[in-house]
Scaffold this motif. Structure first.
Motif, PDB file in Angstrom:
ATOM      1  N   PRO A 106      11.264  20.338  29.738  1.00  0.00           N
ATOM      2  CA  PRO A 106      11.215  18.969  29.221  1.00  0.00           C
ATOM      3  C   PRO A 106      12.516  18.496  28.560  1.00  0.00           C
ATOM      4  CG  PRO A 106       9.165  20.079  28.727  1.00  0.00           C
ATOM      5  CD  PRO A 106      10.093  21.119  29.308  1.00  0.00           C
ATOM      6  N   MET A 107      13.199  19.370  27.834  1.00  0.00           N
ATOM      7  CA  MET A 107      14.466  18.946  27.205  1.00  0.00           C
ATOM      8  C   MET A 107      15.481  18.525  28.268  1.00  0.00           C
ATOM      9  SD  MET A 107      14.710  19.525  23.670  1.00  0.00           S
ATOM     10  CE  MET A 107      16.414  19.885  23.492  1.00  0.00           C
ATOM     11  N   THR A 108      15.526  19.293  29.358  1.00  0.00           N
ATOM     12  CA  THR A 108      16.432  18.954  30.453  1.00  0.00           C
ATOM     13  C   THR A 108      16.011  17.636  31.096  1.00  0.00           C
ATOM     14  OG1 THR A 108      16.764  21.319  30.866  1.00  0.00           O
ATOM     15  CG2 THR A 108      17.463  19.801  32.594  1.00  0.00           C
ATOM     16  N   ARG A 129      19.131   6.634  40.199  1.00  0.00           N
ATOM     17  CA  ARG A 129      17.854   6.853  40.890  1.00  0.00           C
ATOM     18  C   ARG A 129      17.581   8.359  41.040  1.00  0.00           C
ATOM     19  NH1 ARG A 129      15.990   7.691  46.092  1.00  0.00           N
ATOM     20  NH2 ARG A 129      14.205   6.438  46.701  1.00  0.00           N
ATOM     21  N   GLU A 130      18.596   9.093  41.462  1.00  0.00           N
ATOM     22  CA  GLU A 130      18.466  10.536  41.659  1.00  0.00           C
ATOM     23  C   GLU A 130      18.095  11.246  40.349  1.00  0.00           C
ATOM     24  OE1 GLU A 130      21.845  13.735  42.585  1.00  0.00           O
ATOM     25  OE2 GLU A 130      21.632  12.212  44.160  1.00  0.00           O
ATOM     26  N   GLN A 131      18.771  10.889  39.261  1.00  0.00           N
ATOM     27  CA  GLN A 131      18.485  11.514  37.966  1.00  0.00           C
ATOM     28  C   GLN A 131      17.069  11.191  37.490  1.00  0.00           C
ATOM     29  OE1 GLN A 131      20.328  13.756  36.397  1.00  0.00           O
ATOM     30  NE2 GLN A 131      21.910  13.617  37.958  1.00  0.00           N
ATOM     31  N   MET A 132      16.679   9.936  37.652  1.00  0.00           N
ATOM     32  CA  MET A 132      15.352   9.529  37.175  1.00  0.00           C
ATOM     33  C   MET A 132      14.233  10.184  37.982  1.00  0.00           C
ATOM     34  SD  MET A 132      15.857   7.771  34.510  1.00  0.00           S
ATOM     35  CE  MET A 132      14.122   7.428  34.280  1.00  0.00           C
ATOM     36  N   ALA A 137       9.855  14.045  37.971  1.00  0.00           N
ATOM     37  CA  ALA A 137       9.221  15.193  38.630  1.00  0.00           C
ATOM     38  C   ALA A 137       9.178  16.401  37.686  1.00  0.00           C
ATOM     39  CB  ALA A 137       9.966  15.535  39.920  1.00  0.00           C
ATOM     40  N   GLY A 138      10.260  16.635  36.965  1.00  0.00           N
ATOM     41  CA  GLY A 138      10.303  17.762  36.031  1.00  0.00           C
ATOM     42  C   GLY A 138       9.285  17.605  34.913  1.00  0.00           C
ATOM     43  N   LEU A 139       9.192  16.412  34.352  1.00  0.00           N
ATOM     44  CA  LEU A 139       8.215  16.179  33.287  1.00  0.00           C
ATOM     45  C   LEU A 139       6.788  16.265  33.812  1.00  0.00           C
ATOM     46  CD1 LEU A 139       9.915  13.347  31.227  1.00  0.00           C
ATOM     47  CD2 LEU A 139       9.505  15.701  30.522  1.00  0.00           C
ATOM     48  N   ARG A 140       6.579  15.761  35.014  1.00  0.00           N
ATOM     49  CA  ARG A 140       5.236  15.812  35.612  1.00  0.00           C
ATOM     50  C   ARG A 140       4.796  17.271  35.783  1.00  0.00           C
ATOM     51  NH1 ARG A 140       2.513  11.796  37.922  1.00  0.00           N
ATOM     52  NH2 ARG A 140       4.361  10.475  37.937  1.00  0.00           N
ATOM     53  N   ARG A 141       5.724  18.118  36.260  1.00  0.00           N
ATOM     54  CA  ARG A 141       5.392  19.542  36.435  1.00  0.00           C
ATOM     55  C   ARG A 141       5.175  20.225  35.087  1.00  0.00           C
ATOM     56  NH1 ARG A 141       9.129  18.979  40.696  1.00  0.00           N
ATOM     57  NH2 ARG A 141      10.883  19.565  39.362  1.00  0.00           N
ATOM     58  N   ALA A 142       6.030  19.910  34.107  1.00  0.00           N
ATOM     59  CA  ALA A 142       5.970  20.595  32.817  1.00  0.00           C
ATOM     60  C   ALA A 142       4.824  20.109  31.930  1.00  0.00           C
ATOM     61  CB  ALA A 142       7.301  20.416  32.078  1.00  0.00           C
TER      62      ALA A 142
END
Length: 167
Positions: A106-108, A129-132, A137-142
């Protein structure tokens, strides 16, 4: 007022342990965020930059506090309307936090979302767009799809896409 207490704590640590002590730097970083929230952007940046430099000198580039300090600098630069500075610090924060925690932490992901917003403000739409997308996706997984931070990142992604002309 909380900011007065943060300042007193910082000044107390600076007097007792010196301005370049790790505890002083951590307290100074908190003071910087508080000053930024109060709209005292120049003071906030000076404190945040000193805190970052101190933490980096004491802990090295691969320490979580150093990555967080870079992320704080990015947020403060963004708060004062310095999109270039926010993107510069943000890219370094994402790099450091990815190295420390991994891409899906999440921090990343939060740092990546802030970077995406900064890049969008600079009209660097493809990169934003790429970063967002990666942040969401990272937050959704975490955190899971129902978490408020995922919803906020989805909202920010929508704004980035809208700014890029992707309705």
């Amino acid at each position: 007022v909380a900011s007065d207490h943060f300042r007193a704590a910082y000044e107390g640590f600076a007097a007792a342990r010196g301005p370049d002590h790790p505890t002083t730097a951590e307290t100074e970083s908190i003071l910087a965020i508080t000053l930024g929230a109060l709209g005292k952007h120049d003071q906030a940046m000076r404190h945040a930059e000193h805190a970052y430099e101190t933490m980096r000198a004491v802990h090295g580039e691969h320490d979580p506090l150093v990555g967080k300090a870079l992320s704080n600098l990015a947020g403060l630069a963004q708060g004062r309307g310095d999109a270039e500075g926010a993107a510069r610090y943000g890219a370094r924060a994402v790099e450091a936090l990815t190295r420390i925690y991994g891409a899906d932490h999440p921090m990343t992901a939060f740092a990546r979302a802030h970077l995406g917003v900064s890049l969008s403000a600079l009209a660097r739409h493809r990169e934003a767009r790429e970063q967002m997308i990666q942040a969401e996706a990272g937050l959704r997984r975490a955190l899971g799809p129902g978490h408020a931070d995922v919803a906020l990142t989805s909202l920010e992604l929508a704004s980035v896409l809208e700014a890029a002309g992707e309705d």
